[in-house]
Motif scaffolding. Structure first.
Motif, short mmCIF file in Angstrom:
data_model
loop_
_atom_site.label_atom_id
_atom_site.label_comp_id
_atom_site.label_asym_id
_atom_site.label_seq_id
_atom_site.Cartn_x
_atom_site.Cartn_y
_atom_site.Cartn_z
N THR A 32 17.74 14.75 24.55
CA THR A 32 17.38 14.81 23.13
C THR A 32 16.34 13.75 22.80
OG1 THR A 32 19.66 15.48 22.65
CG2 THR A 32 18.30 14.86 20.78
N SER B 56 23.18 24.48 22.08
CA SER B 56 22.04 24.21 22.93
C SER B 56 21.25 25.44 23.26
CB SER B 56 22.52 23.55 24.23
OG SER B 56 23.42 24.41 24.91
N SER C 42 19.66 15.92 17.30
CA SER C 42 21.02 15.71 17.81
C SER C 42 22.00 16.72 17.23
CB SER C 42 21.49 14.29 17.49
OG SER C 42 20.74 13.34 18.21
#
Length: 264
Positions: free
Chosen positions: A186, A141, A176
């Motif tokens: 997302t 992330s 994703s």
């Protein structure tokens, strides 16, 4: 530019409004807006090319509605959104140029397989995340998207500008795999990225293609309403069943597109 449904009975207007709401919900939640909007435009009397470009223009309101409804999920994503939107918009411009300048028959045979691939990636997201994490120096992330991700976003944007059916499924699959975050986040980012490709293509079609503005406006009003409600639906649904439902819907659309492409 032609207007094929202007002045027609209220039944067609209601059809496009209802299809717009369904498209907004399906697009915001699952990336499948065209599953409802494109057939509705054909049912309203538009020929395929006009329906395709009109659909692209109308779905601009889908992006606006989903952005308004997902403000919480988009908070703090500005830099990421700009990067993804610019890349997807470039792809959308290329896709629009291809649609305006080349025949679509060959590409239509490839599309179902792309949609099916995106559905598979959504289903196997977690194993793929674990696999890619082994080769990452830090949390996915927080990593900066590299060239492979940029190329994937560009290609999905190209497809979105060219035809667009289930482009959101493909973009959701790509994003994703690039970030470890809740599905609602997302999904919200996906809506902006695909919207950037859609808007770029819509601008080109507004000047160069047979857009039916009456149909686009009617469909767009419904799309805005449905897309605005979509993020609230995503927040309340359990993530795993929602991901499975999106993938299954993608498989269904892939089969439908393959059937139509091979029958023509």
């Amino acid at each position: 530019m032609q207007t094929l449904i202007a002045g027609t009975d209220s039944g067609r207007v209601l059809l496009l409004l209802a299809a717009g709401v369904a498209s907004g919900l399906a697009g915001s939640v699952a990336g499948l807006a065209s599953l409802f909007s494109y057939p509705a435009l054909l049912a309203a009397g538009l020929p395929p090319v006009a329906a395709n470009v009109t659909n692209t223009v109308a779905l601009f309101s889908n992006t606006v509605g989903s952005a308004v409804g997902a403000r919480a999920e988009l908070r703090g994503q500005r830099t990421r959104l700009i990067r993804l939107a610019v890349t997807a918009a470039l792809g959308g411009a290329i896709g629009a140029a291809l649609l305006l300048g080349t025949p679509s028959s060959t590409f239509e045979l490839v599309v179902p397989w792309l949609v099916a691939l995106g559905s598979v990636l959504i289903l196997v997201r977690e194993p793929l995340r674990r696999l890619t994490a082994r080769f990452s120096a830090g949390p996915a992330s927080s990593s900066v998207p590299g060239l492979p991700l940029a190329c994937a976003v560009l290609l999905v944007g190209l497809y979105g500008g060219y035809f667009g059916a289930a482009a959101g499924v493909l973009m959701l699959a790509v994003l994703s795999l690039s970030a470890s975050e809740p599905l609602p986040v997302t999904n919200a980012v996906k809506n902006i990225a695909t919207g950037a490709a859609n808007i770029t293509a819509a601008i080109a079609y507004a000047f160069l293609a047979p857009v039916d503005w009456s149909a686009a406006l009617t469909l767009g009003v419904g799309c805005f309403a449905g897309a605005w409600m979509g993020p609230a639906v995503v927040r309340r649904l359990p993530e795993a069943p929602l991901r499975i439902a999106i993938a299954l819907a993608g498989f269904g659309l892939a089969w439908t597109l393959w059937r139509d492409a091979t029958a023509s």
